[in-house]
Motif scaffolding. Structure first.
Motif, PDB file in Angstrom:
ATOM      1  N   PRO A 149       0.890  -1.111   0.219  1.00 35.24           N
ATOM      2  CA  PRO A 149      -0.123   0.003  -0.025  1.00 35.24           C
ATOM      3  C   PRO A 149       0.997   1.275   0.022  1.00 35.24           C
ATOM      4  O   PRO A 149       1.813   1.443   0.630  1.00 35.24           O
ATOM      5  CB  PRO A 149      -0.939  -0.164   1.286  1.00 35.24           C
ATOM      6  N   GLY A 150       0.383   2.314  -0.869  1.00 37.62           N
ATOM      7  CA  GLY A 150       1.123   3.254  -0.848  1.00 37.62           C
ATOM      8  C   GLY A 150       0.280   4.379  -1.589  1.00 37.62           C
ATOM      9  O   GLY A 150      -0.824   4.546  -1.500  1.00 37.62           O
ATOM     10  N   VAL A 151       0.706   5.400  -2.215  1.00 36.25           N
ATOM     11  CA  VAL A 151       0.067   6.452  -2.921  1.00 36.25           C
ATOM     12  C   VAL A 151      -0.562   5.840  -4.183  1.00 36.25           C
ATOM     13  O   VAL A 151      -1.989   6.015  -4.067  1.00 36.25           O
ATOM     14  CB  VAL A 151       1.198   7.344  -3.605  1.00 36.25           C
ATOM     15  N   ILE A 152       0.013   4.603  -4.941  1.00 41.81           N
ATOM     16  CA  ILE A 152      -0.694   3.854  -5.849  1.00 41.81           C
ATOM     17  C   ILE A 152      -1.157   2.726  -5.354  1.00 41.81           C
ATOM     18  O   ILE A 152      -0.530   2.086  -4.363  1.00 41.81           O
ATOM     19  CB  ILE A 152       0.326   3.554  -6.952  1.00 41.81           C
ATOM     20  N   THR A 155      -3.444  -3.296  -5.627  1.00 38.33           N
ATOM     21  CA  THR A 155      -4.380  -4.422  -5.453  1.00 38.33           C
ATOM     22  C   THR A 155      -5.819  -4.260  -5.215  1.00 38.33           C
ATOM     23  O   THR A 155      -5.981  -3.123  -4.663  1.00 38.33           O
ATOM     24  CB  THR A 155      -3.780  -5.277  -4.333  1.00 38.33           C
ATOM     25  N   ARG A 156      -6.596  -5.142  -5.374  1.00 41.95           N
ATOM     26  CA  ARG A 156      -8.158  -4.809  -4.876  1.00 41.95           C
ATOM     27  C   ARG A 156      -8.141  -4.598  -3.425  1.00 41.95           C
ATOM     28  O   ARG A 156      -9.122  -4.032  -3.139  1.00 41.95           O
ATOM     29  CB  ARG A 156      -9.119  -6.284  -5.448  1.00 41.95           C
ATOM     30  N   ALA A 157      -7.487  -5.384  -2.797  1.00 37.89           N
ATOM     31  CA  ALA A 157      -7.605  -5.142  -1.222  1.00 37.89           C
ATOM     32  C   ALA A 157      -7.261  -3.881  -0.839  1.00 37.89           C
ATOM     33  O   ALA A 157      -7.998  -3.279   0.217  1.00 37.89           O
ATOM     34  CB  ALA A 157      -6.498  -6.280  -0.753  1.00 37.89           C
ATOM     35  N   VAL A 158      -6.162  -3.221  -1.305  1.00 34.20           N
ATOM     36  CA  VAL A 158      -5.843  -1.937  -1.214  1.00 34.20           C
ATOM     37  C   VAL A 158      -6.962  -1.119  -1.592  1.00 34.20           C
ATOM     38  O   VAL A 158      -7.314  -0.053  -0.896  1.00 34.20           O
ATOM     39  CB  VAL A 158      -4.338  -1.512  -1.784  1.00 34.20           C
ATOM     40  N   MET A 159      -7.521  -1.105  -2.811  1.00 34.57           N
ATOM     41  CA  MET A 159      -8.492  -0.148  -3.450  1.00 34.57           C
ATOM     42  C   MET A 159      -9.694  -0.230  -2.625  1.00 34.57           C
ATOM     43  O   MET A 159     -10.321   0.668  -2.298  1.00 34.57           O
ATOM     44  CB  MET A 159      -8.613  -0.849  -4.988  1.00 34.57           C
ATOM     45  N   ALA A 160     -10.017  -1.531  -1.938  1.00 30.29           N
ATOM     46  CA  ALA A 160     -11.201  -1.334  -1.055  1.00 30.29           C
ATOM     47  C   ALA A 160     -11.123  -0.550  -0.023  1.00 30.29           C
ATOM     48  O   ALA A 160     -12.308  -0.120   0.361  1.00 30.29           O
ATOM     49  CB  ALA A 160     -11.338  -2.713  -0.637  1.00 30.29           C
ATOM     50  N   GLY A 161      -9.967  -0.055   0.299  1.00 24.19           N
ATOM     51  CA  GLY A 161      -9.999   0.832   1.536  1.00 24.19           C
ATOM     52  C   GLY A 161      -9.945   2.191   1.097  1.00 24.19           C
ATOM     53  O   GLY A 161      -9.791   3.184   1.928  1.00 24.19           O
ATOM     54  N   ARG A 162      -9.823   2.560  -0.156  1.00 23.86           N
ATOM     55  CA  ARG A 162      -9.847   3.768  -0.724  1.00 23.86           C
ATOM     56  C   ARG A 162     -11.356   4.420  -0.911  1.00 23.86           C
ATOM     57  O   ARG A 162     -12.123   3.917  -1.620  1.00 23.86           O
ATOM     58  CB  ARG A 162      -9.228   3.907  -2.058  1.00 23.86           C
ATOM     59  N   ARG A 163     -11.406   5.619  -0.203  1.00 21.19           N
ATOM     60  CA  ARG A 163     -12.963   6.120   0.189  1.00 21.19           C
ATOM     61  C   ARG A 163     -12.699   7.836  -0.457  1.00 21.19           C
ATOM     62  O   ARG A 163     -11.863   8.009  -0.311  1.00 21.19           O
ATOM     63  CB  ARG A 163     -13.740   5.976   1.323  1.00 21.19           C
ATOM     64  N   GLY A 164     -13.907   8.320  -0.682  1.00 20.29           N
ATOM     65  CA  GLY A 164     -14.158   9.771  -1.051  1.00 20.29           C
ATOM     66  C   GLY A 164     -13.220  10.072  -2.115  1.00 20.29           C
ATOM     67  O   GLY A 164     -13.139   9.232  -3.246  1.00 20.29           O
ATOM     68  N   TRP A 165     -12.364  11.363  -1.936  1.00 22.66           N
ATOM     69  CA  TRP A 165     -11.665  11.755  -2.841  1.00 22.66           C
ATOM     70  C   TRP A 165     -10.175  10.802  -3.207  1.00 22.66           C
ATOM     71  O   TRP A 165      -9.825  10.529  -4.539  1.00 22.66           O
ATOM     72  CB  TRP A 165     -11.176  13.075  -2.537  1.00 22.66           C
ATOM     73  N   ARG A 166     -10.025   9.873  -2.185  1.00 22.72           N
ATOM     74  CA  ARG A 166      -8.867   9.094  -2.329  1.00 22.72           C
ATOM     75  C   ARG A 166      -9.258   7.886  -3.122  1.00 22.72           C
ATOM     76  O   ARG A 166      -8.520   7.424  -4.105  1.00 22.72           O
ATOM     77  CB  ARG A 166      -8.303   8.499  -1.046  1.00 22.72           C
ATOM     78  N   GLY A 167     -10.633   7.560  -3.233  1.00 16.89           N
ATOM     79  CA  GLY A 167     -11.208   6.362  -4.277  1.00 16.89           C
ATOM     80  C   GLY A 167     -11.261   7.210  -5.689  1.00 16.89           C
ATOM     81  O   GLY A 167     -10.944   6.370  -6.564  1.00 16.89           O
ATOM     82  N   TRP A 168     -11.889   8.187  -5.593  1.00 15.14           N
ATOM     83  CA  TRP A 168     -11.822   8.895  -6.984  1.00 15.14           C
ATOM     84  C   TRP A 168     -10.430   8.906  -7.848  1.00 15.14           C
ATOM     85  O   TRP A 168     -10.361   8.702  -8.650  1.00 15.14           O
ATOM     86  CB  TRP A 168     -12.328  10.303  -6.695  1.00 15.14           C
ATOM     87  N   LEU A 169      -9.454   9.286  -6.785  1.00 18.22           N
ATOM     88  CA  LEU A 169      -8.060   9.368  -7.710  1.00 18.22           C
ATOM     89  C   LEU A 169      -7.419   8.051  -7.815  1.00 18.22           C
ATOM     90  O   LEU A 169      -7.141   7.882  -8.868  1.00 18.22           O
ATOM     91  CB  LEU A 169      -7.164  10.130  -6.512  1.00 18.22           C
ATOM     92  N   ALA A 170      -7.751   7.139  -7.004  1.00 16.78           N
ATOM     93  CA  ALA A 170      -7.226   5.547  -7.302  1.00 16.78           C
ATOM     94  C   ALA A 170      -7.798   5.138  -8.464  1.00 16.78           C
ATOM     95  O   ALA A 170      -7.177   4.402  -8.944  1.00 16.78           O
ATOM     96  CB  ALA A 170      -7.532   4.925  -6.187  1.00 16.78           C
ATOM     97  N   ARG A 171      -9.259   5.332  -8.863  1.00 18.26           N
ATOM     98  CA  ARG A 171      -9.938   4.895 -10.118  1.00 18.26           C
ATOM     99  C   ARG A 171      -9.466   5.297 -11.272  1.00 18.26           C
ATOM    100  O   ARG A 171      -9.544   4.974 -12.006  1.00 18.26           O
ATOM    101  CB  ARG A 171     -11.494   5.001  -9.830  1.00 18.26           C
ATOM    102  N   ARG A 172      -8.491   6.579 -11.008  1.00 16.11           N
ATOM    103  CA  ARG A 172      -7.908   7.254 -12.217  1.00 16.11           C
ATOM    104  C   ARG A 172      -6.346   7.414 -12.139  1.00 16.11           C
ATOM    105  O   ARG A 172      -5.633   8.079 -12.764  1.00 16.11           O
ATOM    106  CB  ARG A 172      -8.369   8.770 -12.292  1.00 16.11           C
ATOM    107  N   GLN A 173      -6.004   6.494 -11.265  1.00 16.81           N
ATOM    108  CA  GLN A 173      -4.578   6.373 -10.995  1.00 16.81           C
ATOM    109  C   GLN A 173      -3.528   6.156 -12.048  1.00 16.81           C
ATOM    110  O   GLN A 173      -2.342   6.763 -11.888  1.00 16.81           O
ATOM    111  CB  GLN A 173      -4.123   5.675  -9.640  1.00 16.81           C
TER     112      GLN A 173
END
Length: 365
Positions: A149-152, A155-173
């Motif tokens: 886990p880091g800025v990028i 894995t799906r497990a790390v993505m599952a913990g990204r919410r809000g603006w962090r989730g928005w960025l992660a889906r466009r990372q």
């Protein structure tokens, strides 16, 4: 004679799985013998001494031009040249760390330690701990630090913990990946300083700490001595950005977007290294820019093989994998980045079980 009669204590289906597992485990031994007998594991002293001399000479040449050019914004071109030369020294340190250069383990270790700390400004002890873990379990969750886990989010497990603006960025990372590489150079230096000043065990800290800190301080100090402050700052920014792109660009295309291995998976060595790695096609320019790491499959299978021999091993490895039915992945440079960007933009939609143990797959286990 049936499998069950060969070993009456073990059910036939289980015995078949065990024999398949032994056969799979022996696959690497056969390939290793072929490569060893080909002579491709022999040291290439002439190649490395020549490359040491040319690269260190290029570093001296860049410094001479910095002095001669003086106060000019053309210094930024020299900053890019400095980044390129430092990346080449880092690749040489990588080769020495993998015992590719000398027969002596100590010579390799100290060559890598000197190149990393005194020339490049990175902690050899920090890098080897991280890099060895990667080689032991490439793309395996919980074991490979390169997908931790880091800025990028890799894995799906790390993505599952990204919410809000962090989730928005992660889906466009994926779109931010290349720009973020410009910060990788600074990140490597910061991680190195933290390590040598930290309390975690570090072999030869008494060497690394003073050499690394002196190198970093002198580098910045000399730039500000030779150049006006704003030009020195711009020089540092360009050099660190290009350095980060060169190093990150040499490692990222080789594994990102390849299968992610579940933490509990048990995989034989050959398939662990081949199925999770990707080679990058290209001529001598790609070889130079990526420090030979564009032949990542061969490097992971034979880490101590001298860099110039990897291209000769490639045909042997590819043919052997074809005989075994093991997928051997090789793509062009730009295709590799399209794969990486697409993967990063779609991490949460990747298959839930992207990798299946080959032996278990044979028997539906």
């Amino acid at each position: 004679m049936s499998a069950s009669s060969e070993n009456p204590q073990v059910p036939g289906s289980v015995e078949r799985v065990r024999r398949a597992a032994r056969r799979v485990t022996n696959d690497y031994s056969v390939l290793a013998r072929i490569v060893r007998e080909s002579g491709l594991l022999r040291r290439r002293h002439g190649y490395y001494w020549t490359r040491f001399g040319l690269t260190i000479g290029a570093l001296a040449g860049v410094w001479v031009w910095i002095v001669l050019l003086g106060e000019s914004w053309w210094q930024l071109a020299l900053a890019a040249a400095m980044a390129f030369v430092l990346a080449q020294l880092a690749f040489l340190g990588h080769d020495a760390a993998h015992r590719q250069v000398f027969r002596s383990r100590a010579w390799n270790d100290w060559a890598a330690r000197i190149l990393a700390n005194a020339f490049v400004g990175l902690s050899y002890g920090w890098w080897t701990t991280k890099h060895n873990a990667h080689h032991a379990a490439p793309n395996q969750e919980g074991q490979d630090p390169d997908i931790s886990p880091g800025v990028i989010a890799f894995t799906r497990a790390v993505m599952a913990g990204r919410r809000g603006w962090r989730g928005w960025l992660a889906r466009r990372q994926g779109w931010f990946f290349l720009p973020l590489l410009t910060l990788e150079g600074l990140n490597l230096h910061v991680a190195s300083v933290r390590t040598v000043l930290g309390r975690e065990p570090l072999p030869h800290r008494w060497v690394e700490a003073p050499v690394l800190l002196t190198r970093l301080a002198m580098y910045v100090g000399v730039l500000f001595l030779l150049l006006p402050p704003r030009l020195a700052i711009a020089f540092l920014a360009v050099q660190l950005a290009v350095f980060g792109v060169l190093l990150g660009g040499a490692f990222a295309p080789n594994h990102k977007g390849m299968p992610i291995v579940p933490a509990t998976a048990e995989i034989d060595f050959l398939r662990r290294q081949v199925l999770m790695s990707r080679n990058i096609r290209g001529g001598w320019v790609i070889d130079l820019l990526m420090g030979g790491l564009n032949r990542q499959i061969e490097h992971h299978l034979f880490p101590s093989m001298p860099r110039p021999n990897l291209k000769h091993a490639q045909s042997l490895v590819r043919e052997y994998c074809s005989q075994l039915g093991v997928a051997y992945t090789e793509v062009g440079f730009f295709t590799s980045y399209r794969i990486v960007i697409s993967y990063l933009n779609n991490v949460e939609r990747q298959a839930r079980d992207p990798f299946t143990c080959p032996v278990a797959g044979m028997y539906g286990r």
